[in-house]
Design an enzyme around this catalytic site. Structure first.
Site, PDB file in Angstrom:
ATOM      1  N   LYS A  22      34.877  -9.062  35.270  1.00 14.85           N
ATOM      2  CA  LYS A  22      35.332  -8.588  33.952  1.00 14.85           C
ATOM      3  C   LYS A  22      35.635  -7.091  34.018  1.00 14.85           C
ATOM      4  CE  LYS A  22      32.117  -7.589  30.721  1.00 14.85           C
ATOM      5  NZ  LYS A  22      32.150  -6.225  30.170  1.00 14.85           N
ATOM      6  N   ASN A  23      34.716  -6.333  34.582  1.00 18.73           N
ATOM      7  CA  ASN A  23      34.849  -4.878  34.530  1.00 18.73           C
ATOM      8  C   ASN A  23      35.861  -4.323  35.518  1.00 18.73           C
ATOM      9  OD1 ASN A  23      33.063  -4.965  32.473  1.00 18.73           O
ATOM     10  ND2 ASN A  23      31.311  -4.170  33.628  1.00 18.73           N
ATOM     11  N   ARG A  92      34.725  -1.705  23.549  1.00 18.85           N
ATOM     12  CA  ARG A  92      34.823  -0.288  23.929  1.00 18.85           C
ATOM     13  C   ARG A  92      35.874  -0.082  25.013  1.00 18.85           C
ATOM     14  NH1 ARG A  92      31.855   4.385  24.360  1.00 18.85           N
ATOM     15  NH2 ARG A  92      31.849   5.403  26.403  1.00 18.85           N
ATOM     16  N   CYS A 116      29.381  -2.235  22.234  1.00 19.85           N
ATOM     17  CA  CYS A 116      28.079  -2.910  22.168  1.00 19.85           C
ATOM     18  C   CYS A 116      27.225  -2.326  21.051  1.00 19.85           C
ATOM     19  CB  CYS A 116      27.349  -2.738  23.499  1.00 19.85           C
ATOM     20  SG  CYS A 116      28.188  -3.586  24.797  1.00 19.85           S
ATOM     21  N   ARG A 121      27.691   5.653  22.096  1.00 14.95           N
ATOM     22  CA  ARG A 121      28.285   5.732  23.435  1.00 14.95           C
ATOM     23  C   ARG A 121      29.527   6.604  23.304  1.00 14.95           C
ATOM     24  NH1 ARG A 121      28.834  -0.166  25.533  1.00 14.95           N
ATOM     25  NH2 ARG A 121      29.442   0.876  27.467  1.00 14.95           N
ATOM     26  N   ASP A 305      23.551  -2.765  34.143  1.00 10.90           N
ATOM     27  CA  ASP A 305      23.934  -4.082  33.603  1.00 10.90           C
ATOM     28  C   ASP A 305      23.020  -5.192  34.100  1.00 10.90           C
ATOM     29  OD1 ASP A 305      27.549  -3.495  33.592  1.00 10.90           O
ATOM     30  OD2 ASP A 305      25.910  -2.757  32.346  1.00 10.90           O
ATOM     31  N   ILE A 327      20.506   5.187  32.473  1.00 14.95           N
ATOM     32  CA  ILE A 327      21.891   5.275  32.011  1.00 14.95           C
ATOM     33  C   ILE A 327      21.944   5.147  30.492  1.00 14.95           C
ATOM     34  CG2 ILE A 327      24.210   4.287  32.188  1.00 14.95           C
ATOM     35  CD1 ILE A 327      23.241   5.456  34.845  1.00 14.95           C
ATOM     36  N   ARG A 397      31.548 -13.055  26.090  1.00 18.56           N
ATOM     37  CA  ARG A 397      32.339 -11.869  26.417  1.00 18.56           C
ATOM     38  C   ARG A 397      32.402 -11.677  27.928  1.00 18.56           C
ATOM     39  NH1 ARG A 397      31.072  -6.547  22.946  1.00 18.56           N
ATOM     40  NH2 ARG A 397      32.623  -5.854  24.450  1.00 18.56           N
TER      41      ARG A 397
HETATM   42  C1  EPZ Z   1      31.045   0.720  31.989  1.00 14.15           C
HETATM   43  O1  EPZ Z   1      30.945   1.166  30.647  1.00 14.15           O
HETATM   44  C2  EPZ Z   1      30.833  -0.791  31.936  1.00 14.15           C
HETATM   45  N1  EPZ Z   1      31.878  -1.395  31.109  1.00 14.15           N
HETATM   46  C3  EPZ Z   1      29.462  -1.100  31.332  1.00 14.15           C
HETATM   47  O2  EPZ Z   1      29.276  -2.510  31.410  1.00 14.15           O
HETATM   48  C4  EPZ Z   1      28.389  -0.423  32.177  1.00 14.15           C
HETATM   49  O3  EPZ Z   1      27.141  -0.626  31.567  1.00 14.15           O
HETATM   50  C5  EPZ Z   1      28.675   1.081  32.282  1.00 14.15           C
HETATM   51  O4  EPZ Z   1      30.013   1.298  32.803  1.00 14.15           O
HETATM   52  C6  EPZ Z   1      27.698   1.790  33.201  1.00 14.15           C
HETATM   53  O5  EPZ Z   1      27.774   1.255  34.495  1.00 14.15           O
HETATM   54  C7  EPZ Z   1      33.087  -1.646  31.677  1.00 14.15           C
HETATM   55  O6  EPZ Z   1      33.304  -1.397  32.852  1.00 14.15           O
HETATM   56  C8  EPZ Z   1      34.115  -2.272  30.796  1.00 14.15           C
HETATM   57  P1  EPZ Z   1      29.998   4.945  31.374  1.00 14.15           P
HETATM   58  P2  EPZ Z   1      31.351   2.702  30.275  1.00 14.15           P
HETATM   59  O7  EPZ Z   1      31.092   5.753  30.796  1.00 14.15           O
HETATM   60  O8  EPZ Z   1      32.524   3.100  31.075  1.00 14.15           O
HETATM   61  C9  EPZ Z   1      27.780   8.358  29.022  1.00 14.15           C
HETATM   62  C10 EPZ Z   1      28.836  -4.652  30.611  1.00 14.15           C
HETATM   63  O9  EPZ Z   1      27.721  -5.113  30.316  1.00 14.15           O
HETATM   64  N2  EPZ Z   1      29.116   8.836  28.639  1.00 14.15           N
HETATM   65  O10 EPZ Z   1      29.877   4.835  32.870  1.00 14.15           O
HETATM   66  O11 EPZ Z   1      31.425   2.784  28.806  1.00 14.15           O
HETATM   67  C11 EPZ Z   1      27.408   7.014  28.402  1.00 14.15           C
HETATM   68  O12 EPZ Z   1      26.894   7.189  27.093  1.00 14.15           O
HETATM   69  C12 EPZ Z   1      29.205  -3.254  30.188  1.00 14.15           C
HETATM   70  O13 EPZ Z   1      29.695  -5.251  31.307  1.00 14.15           O
HETATM   71  C13 EPZ Z   1      29.230  10.060  27.982  1.00 14.15           C
HETATM   72  O14 EPZ Z   1      28.242  10.734  27.701  1.00 14.15           O
HETATM   73  O15 EPZ Z   1      30.053   3.477  30.774  1.00 14.15           O
HETATM   74  C14 EPZ Z   1      26.384   6.483  29.371  1.00 14.15           C
HETATM   75  O16 EPZ Z   1      25.116   7.050  29.071  1.00 14.15           O
HETATM   76  C15 EPZ Z   1      28.202  -2.685  29.199  1.00 14.15           C
HETATM   77  N3  EPZ Z   1      30.467  10.496  27.637  1.00 14.15           N
HETATM   78  C16 EPZ Z   1      26.861   7.023  30.726  1.00 14.15           C
HETATM   79  O17 EPZ Z   1      27.784   8.079  30.433  1.00 14.15           O
HETATM   80  C17 EPZ Z   1      31.609   9.793  27.930  1.00 14.15           C
HETATM   81  O18 EPZ Z   1      32.726  10.262  27.612  1.00 14.15           O
HETATM   82  C18 EPZ Z   1      27.598   6.007  31.572  1.00 14.15           C
HETATM   83  O19 EPZ Z   1      28.608   5.455  30.754  1.00 14.15           O
HETATM   84  C19 EPZ Z   1      31.466   8.554  28.597  1.00 14.15           C
HETATM   85  C20 EPZ Z   1      30.216   8.102  28.949  1.00 14.15           C
END
Ligand code: EPZ
Length: 420
Positions: A22-23, A92, A116, A121, A305, A327, A397
């Site tokens: 998916k991701n 998202r 979510c 986020r 995840d 995270i 999802r």
């Molecule tokens: C991706 O989400 C995945 N989703 C998530 O999987 C996964 O949990 C996450 O990466 C972490 O590995 C997809 O790939 C579609 P991040 P993403 O930006 O990109 C902070 C699932 O279950 N952050 O790597 O949204 C954020 O709050 C989903 O399949 C900022 O502060 O995650 C988090 O604490 C859920 N500012 C950390 O970074 C930003 O601009 C990592 O988030 C962006 C993120």
């Protein structure tokens, strides 16, 4: 809303095919906006989130035909630039179209995401990266209004490792004039597969697989085909299913290389894991599971995840486990539902201290988000008696035909059509 009804205690035996990721699929779909033309994606998982992203591309003017695990995409007339709130709020990852729209059209109007249910986020890193590339951004009634005529190459460092921000900014950078250097880019396989796909489209990205990417902007890109890589999180979730039930299952069409930290943790929990080029065999034939200490971190460390799925293992292990999410400090909505099945868990900020119990007892439980849902299904596979996991639209999802894949290896699980 549909539910899954499980009766626990059945050992799992046989093979489970892993679906496409998916991701990995979601950013590649966004990338098709960068170059007009025809794309053929195969090994695409049949998931709600993939349909959501496909619908977003249709709103932006693309044509998409889905047949089985194949998507035929035509972005020749994808001329619209607005990603609407009522769609983006449901997923998202829709926000990933911002960079591709800027890269193709030099302008975009994308709703801020919802996604979510757990915690805030932010997307500040996405926006800072776009500004670094010369975009001017304003907020208008919950929408990010961006323009960049033209995008200009720059050096930008991500304050923290972010999968989405890395993907989003990279999709803008490939069309920025001149050279861009992106520092502290996320190492997750989904970012690597996007970078490789963009290069297949004619982008000029070097350093792929490392923390720093150098991108020579190009005037135009061409469509390309892609085969989705296996879903590493689905794979890890099924590894836990064997641990919850006993038995022996071979996970086929998998990629063990992306799961080194997860396989190590599964072995620490007492599972016997053997791997081949594209398969992982998991066996748990006797004895109790061992307690585990899990700390999530960015790739290649243990993924957030799989925090909830591995917590299910900890609930029936022979001892005390510590599950820490670095995270997402608040990604623990599954804990309250696990209590209902008899789990013993004490929360200390972002650390769950899980004391294994001899057995779980079935009960009705509620899904709250994608990975919390699968944790409850895993617990139901072990629990004595009947467990009903409600609101499985969360599960749909990210897990393709979960109940079919599990029942085919012996689980007693069925879907109950719920009221709307
Ligand atoms: C991706 O989400 C995945 N989703 C998530 O999987 C996964 O949990 C996450 O990466 C972490 O590995 C997809 O790939 C579609 P991040 P993403 O930006 O990109 C902070 C699932 O279950 N952050 O790597 O949204 C954020 O709050 C989903 O399949 C900022 O502060 O995650 C988090 O604490 C859920 N500012 C950390 O970074 C930003 O601009 C990592 O988030 C962006 C993120």
């Amino acid at each position: 809303m549909d539910s899954l009804i499980l009766r626990g205690g059945r050992p799992l035996e046989g093979e489970i095919p892993i679906s496409g990721s998916k991701n990995a699929t979601l950013p590649l779909l966004a990338a098709t906006l960068l170059a007009p033309g025809f794309y053929r994606f195969t090994n695409v998982p049949q998931l709600k989130d993939v349909r959501t992203m496909s619908n977003l591309l249709r709103i932006l003017g693309a044509k998409i035909d889905e047949s089985g695990h194949e998507l035929l995409i035509d972005t020749s007339h994808a001329s619209h630039i607005e990603a609407p709130y009522d769609l983006v709020k449901t997923m998202r990852a829709s926000f990933y179209v911002l960079g591709a729209l800027l890269g193709r059209h030099g302008e975009a109007r994308v709703s801020l995401p919802g996604g979510c249910a757990w915690g805030p986020r932010p997307v500040d890193l996405h926006l800072k990266g776009m500004e670094a590339l010369g975009a001017t951004l304003t907020l208008d009634q919950g929408y990010v209004v961006a323009s960049a005529l033209p995008l200009k190459g720059a050096t930008f460092e991500f304050g923290i490792s972010s999968v989405g921000a890395s993907a989003n900014v990279l999709m803008a950078a490939v069309r920025a004039e001149g050279t861009t250097v992106l520092k502290n880019v996320a190492l997750e396989p989904e970012v690597t597969s996007l970078a490789l796909f963009l290069n297949k489209m004619g982008a000029r990205i070097s350093g792929i697989g490392g923390r720093d990417l150098t991108i020579q902007g190009v005037a135009e890109l061409q469509p390309a085909d892609a085969v989705m890589s296996p879903d590493r999180i689905e794979t890890g979730s099924f590894m836990c299913a064997v641990g919850m039930t006993k038995g022996k299952v071979k996970l086929t069409h998998a990629d063990p290389q992306q799961l080194t930290a997860v396989i190590e943790k599964a072995r620490q929990a007492g599972l016997t894991v053997s791997v081949g080029a594209d398969w992982i065999s998991v066996e748990h034939s006797h004895g109790k599971l061992r307690p585990i200490d899990v700390t999530t971190d960015v790739y290649p460390n243990f993924p957030t995840d799989l925090q909830a799925p591995f917590m299910a293992l900890a609930t029936i292990a022979d001892g005390v486990s510590h599950i820490t999410d670095t995270i997402y400090a608040d990604r623990f909505t599954h804990v309250a539902e696990l209590f209902r099945l008899g789990a013993q868990i004490h929360m200390d900020n972002n650390i769950a201290v899980v004391t294994g119990v001899p057995k779980l007892t079935g009960a009705p439980v509620m899904s709250t988000d994608l990975r919390a849902s699968v944790c409850l299904v895993l617990a139901g596979l072990a629990a004595e008696g009947e467990t009903e996991v409600k609101r499985v639209y969360h599960l749909d999802r990210g897990y393709e035909k979960l109940e079919e894949k599990l029942s085919r290896v012996g689980a007693d699980i069925r879907r109950a059509e719920g009221d709307l």
